[in-house]
Write an enzyme that holds these catalytic residues in place. Structure first.
Site: not given
Length: 348
Positions: A291, A297
């Site tokens: 991300s 993430k």
């Protein structure tokens, strides 16, 4: 151009027509830019048909030799990317036939003796799908093999088994993976079963009611490998059904939909297992994305996309069933719409 002066030679079926086809209709009804992928099946079927015509004395040996020579050149042109696909010629079949006639003259026209585009296209799609199924079944075997390999390395790894997504009983991770091996085994069985019913010859049905030419359909079936496990030729028994049947395409898409459902279920588990809430597995970085705004993430894009593509294939199944549900016998132009969903199902 006046309505009574257009070149009637430009259309194979235009003797009764007093004006040329609208350009809009021509573009709307043409299929060549998606059905050209059937070219190998079309040439293979045509050569088997030509050999039979010669064996039956319907065309001469010189015509057969010319057809074979012309088809060899067309094959080379297509493989080299030098074949000109023409919208005016509507589909893969007329494009190849026109080029053949250009190369070998009247022998190219005689190739179409005793057949129609209706039984020709039905044969081509069956031949093409058979070859694709023959690629898919070994791929399912490879997938099963990969799961077995991982299972063998993780027999002693224990994870919670779930019902209702609630922790239920402990199970071996290997046992869990082997559940998917069973699913994909059934998928391979279904593909083999679909192949058996796909592998039947409609050629010889002509437009819908057969032909008065003394065709040897069993010979063509043998030439094309359309035989059962005993080597007996398999031909469509009713000409009306032969040209209009698309059950085999629907069956394949149904089998593919079930296979995609199994892929989707496995993908869903991978997505859950790699989440922070579970933390059971790690998916390698090369198969994930990150991300731009949340650097912590690691996103399971590959299984998510596989899960999403399931809807695409199931949608094609619904489309094909809907395509066929209102058609009277025999062939209807609606059936042109069978190819894109079938092609995309195979690709997906």
């Amino acid at each position: 151009m006046s309505t009574n002066q257009f070149d009637k030679k430009s259309e194979a079926w235009s003797a009764l027509f007093s004006e040329p086809m609208s350009e809009l209709v021509k573009r709307y009804t043409a299929s060549v830019f998606f059905d050209k992928r059937l070219w190998q099946a079309d040439i293979t079927g045509s050569l088997a048909h030509a050999e039979m015509l010669a064996a039956q004395g319907i065309i001469g040996a010189a015509d057969l030799a010319s057809i074979q020579q012309g088809m060899a050149q067309i094959t080379s042109e297509i493989e080299a990317g030098g074949f000109e696909w023409k919208l005016d010629l509507e589909d893969v079949h007329l494009n190849i036939e026109a080029r053949l006639t250009q190369l070998v003259g009247d022998a190219g026209k005689r190739l179409h003796t005793g057949r129609s585009r209706n039984d020709q296209v039905a044969t081509d799609v069956r031949l093409w799908l058979r070859s694709e199924i023959d690629l898919i079944i070994p791929l399912l075997g490879e997938l099963q093999g990969a799961l077995v390999d991982v299972a063998e390395k993780n027999v002693d790894v224990i994870l919670p088994g779930f019902t209702h997504l609630q922790v239920a009983q402990p199970v071996s991770f290997a046992h869990h993976l082997l559940a998917y091996v069973e699913m994909f085994s059934r998928d391979a069985e279904r593909m083999s079963d679909v192949r058996r019913r796909t592998n039947r010859l409609p050629l010889g049905s002509a437009a819908l009611a057969g032909t008065t030419y003394p065709l040897d359909r069993e010979r063509v079936a043998r030439s094309l490998g359309m035989v059962d496990e005993r080597g007996e030729p398999q031909v469509c028994q009713n000409s009306l059904d032969g040209v209009s049947d698309r059950d085999f395409a629907i069956e394949f898409t149904a089998a593919a939909s079930l296979c995609m459902v199994h892929i989707s279920r496995f993908s869903e588990e991978l997505i859950l297992w790699m989440s922070q809430n579970f933390g059971f597995v790690k998916i390698a970085d090369r198969f994930t994305t990150g991300s731009s705004i949340m650097p912590q993430k690691k996103n399971p894009d590959v299984p998510e996309l596989a899960r999403g593509k399931t809807g695409r294939v199931v949608g094609h199944l619904m489309g094909l069933i809907t395509l066929m549900k209102g058609q009277p016998l025999a062939y209807n132009k609606d059936n042109q719409e069978d190819k894109e969903p079938l092609f995309d199902t195979v690709d997906t």
